[in-house]
Write an enzyme that holds these catalytic residues in place. Sequence first.
Site, PDB file in Angstrom:
ATOM      1  N   SER A 135     -42.820 -93.682 -51.089  1.00 34.22           N
ATOM      2  CA  SER A 135     -42.855 -94.718 -52.199  1.00 34.22           C
ATOM      3  C   SER A 135     -42.531 -95.650 -52.630  1.00 34.22           C
ATOM      4  O   SER A 135     -41.844 -96.584 -53.924  1.00 34.22           O
ATOM      5  CB  SER A 135     -42.951 -93.894 -53.364  1.00 34.22           C
TER       6      SER A 135
ATOM      7  N   GLY B  63     -42.167 -93.601 -44.444  1.00 32.38           N
ATOM      8  CA  GLY B  63     -42.010 -92.124 -45.254  1.00 32.38           C
ATOM      9  C   GLY B  63     -43.509 -92.455 -45.585  1.00 32.38           C
ATOM     10  O   GLY B  63     -44.543 -93.830 -46.012  1.00 32.38           O
ATOM     11  N   HIS B  64     -43.933 -91.689 -46.586  1.00 34.78           N
ATOM     12  CA  HIS B  64     -46.275 -91.678 -47.109  1.00 34.78           C
ATOM     13  C   HIS B  64     -45.879 -92.457 -49.027  1.00 34.78           C
ATOM     14  O   HIS B  64     -44.780 -92.942 -49.313  1.00 34.78           O
ATOM     15  CB  HIS B  64     -45.894 -90.216 -47.831  1.00 34.78           C
ATOM     16  N   ASN B  65     -47.094 -93.055 -48.675  1.00 31.87           N
ATOM     17  CA  ASN B  65     -47.145 -93.931 -50.186  1.00 31.87           C
ATOM     18  C   ASN B  65     -46.638 -95.008 -49.476  1.00 31.87           C
ATOM     19  O   ASN B  65     -46.642 -95.763 -50.514  1.00 31.87           O
ATOM     20  CB  ASN B  65     -46.687 -92.833 -51.329  1.00 31.87           C
TER      21      ASN B  65
END
Length: 312
Positions: A245, A225-227
Amino acid sequence: MTTMSKIADWVGVSAPLLEVEITSVSSIEDAGESSVVFAVDGEALGRALRSRAGVILASRKLESAELPPYRTPDPRILWVADARYAFALVARKLNVDGVRAGVHASAVVGQKVAIGVGTAVGPGAVLGDGVVIGSGCEIGARVTICAGTMLGDRVVVQAGAVLGSTGFGYVRSAETGEYLIFPQQGRLVVEDDVEIGANTTIDRGALGETRIGRGTKIDNLVHIGHNCVIGKNVIIAAQTGISGSSVVEDGAILGGQVGIGEHATVGAGVILGGGAGVLSGKKMRGPGEVFWGRPARPLKEYLRDLARLKRR
């Protein structure tokens, strides 16, 4: 021409050398005079010695074995610390796949895309605007690399993977229950020597970046996923999902179907067994420590819990 002496240099050993030309790696059963094979146990070494192989990479622990095949030194043997690793190194050096550099005619390349020397882009691949790909990379068929994504050198991306896609990040209105997408305008950075499996997806950062560290190997059907920040030399097996994250530190090993919640941390050298689940915000630490179960906990604790259930 690749000879035994060159292979010895590649694997960092010296030995009586034969100047036979070597062109490929092979299984022991299919070996010819120009093939390299490997042996990690006595049975395999015996078969290798009876084969036609030109070079035999054998684990050094077998060198003093008291077995008939070893009584007469064979000049084809190179004794190495880890025959399997040496074999993989030789295979890479010989470039057995014969990948040809260049961009396939059916690939779609956006504006201001930079592609390094010796990189191959396969059929149907899509490279968005501003994508940067380093030298010696292999981009498989129908790979999509979204705008602004950066790949280092010698990165391998297998067929169907999607890199730099929009992350799954939404904000909910308490009044109406409506979901509104949070800005997903960051980037994805993939460092040198990373390998990414078929149909794997890695999201771009929301406002910052998603980063995959040098030497990390990612299996098929993985989602990151993002970050997220994935460290160096991490192993991630198939069907693993890592929520936004989260951090996976250097040298960690994630088994198949591992699930990691958002803002979690998997520490350096931690091993997560197949199917393990890490709760959001959880920190798993301890180099070499094995965690298993849902939720994941130290292996001894997990096994004790199983034993208790069995006694009930």
